[in-house]
Design an enzyme around this catalytic site. Sequence first.
Site, PDB file in Angstrom:
ATOM      1  N   ASP A 104       0.835  -1.207   0.000  1.00 17.62           N
ATOM      2  CA  ASP A 104       0.000   0.000   0.000  1.00 17.62           C
ATOM      3  C   ASP A 104       0.869   1.256   0.000  1.00 17.62           C
ATOM      4  O   ASP A 104       2.046   1.214   0.363  1.00 17.62           O
ATOM      5  CB  ASP A 104      -0.883   0.033   1.259  1.00 17.62           C
ATOM      6  CG  ASP A 104      -1.853  -1.127   1.298  1.00 17.62           C
ATOM      7  OD1 ASP A 104      -2.178  -1.667   0.226  1.00 17.62           O
ATOM      8  OD2 ASP A 104      -2.260  -1.502   2.414  1.00 17.62           O
ATOM      9  N   LYS A 105       0.248   2.365  -0.345  1.00 20.98           N
ATOM     10  CA  LYS A 105       0.973   3.645  -0.384  1.00 20.98           C
ATOM     11  C   LYS A 105       1.615   3.950   0.971  1.00 20.98           C
ATOM     12  O   LYS A 105       2.718   4.482   1.053  1.00 20.98           O
ATOM     13  CB  LYS A 105      -0.011   4.751  -0.787  1.00 20.98           C
ATOM     14  CG  LYS A 105       0.623   6.092  -1.074  1.00 20.98           C
ATOM     15  CD  LYS A 105      -0.420   7.051  -1.640  1.00 20.98           C
ATOM     16  CE  LYS A 105       0.150   8.449  -1.773  1.00 20.98           C
ATOM     17  NZ  LYS A 105      -0.846   9.405  -2.273  1.00 20.98           N
TER      18      LYS A 105
END
Length: 240
Positions: A104-105
């Site tokens: 994920d970011k």
Amino acid sequence: MMRLDKFLADMALGSRKEVKKIIKKGNVKVNGKIITSDKFQVDEKCDLVFYKEEKINYQNEFYYLMNKPQGVITATTDNVDQTVMDLFQDSDYRLDLFPVGRLDKDTEGLLLITNDGPLAHHLLSPKHHVEKEYQATVSGIMSNKDVTAFFKGLTIDGDENCQPARLIIDSIDKDKEISSIRLILQEGKYHQVKRMVKAVGKEVLNLKRLRMGSLLLDENLDLGEYRELTKEEIAQLKSL
Ligand code: URA
């Protein structure tokens, strides 16, 4: 055997059109002789190819280990966000490189980036049970009951069954109500760690991947840095 222009383009000296020009200019030597024909056949295994003074070794598979920072997305291109490929230096960048699995970011840590499709497929397939180890800081107190629930296989979001996972509780801060855990998964569902932690009533505050199969995060890499895998690391991954 392969064409000289393909050899040089594969080694990212330029596009096929650009390397043809380089060859025509007389900048390329094969076994000590200047070659000006782009059709010239080279044996990529044993011929000595030089561009100006630089020896060009043929390699068709590339493997990089990145310590992904937060704020960067795991994609090859994006119109809005910076991607992990944007962190590559021009000299290492290749169009065929891609990240193996997604972080994920806001997740940091180990990311394998390669152009070896079959290896990526092997490492990601749930059938092959290649372990992915994460370290997380979680709000809430993780308990042995959670360890058992993870080990039995959680159901997340009502109907998605997870394979058994190992939860290790490294430390608990009772005052702050925070736990530091490690989680070892053999699959990679979307937001899996966050959703599993949520399924037992806690929340991931910080997430970092430490390991994929035999490949460990290199603590010498700062966030955003990457390096090539060693021959041993590649051989170990291929033998999983
Ligand atoms: N699980 C998550 O929830 N996020 C990641 O980035 C990786 C695994």
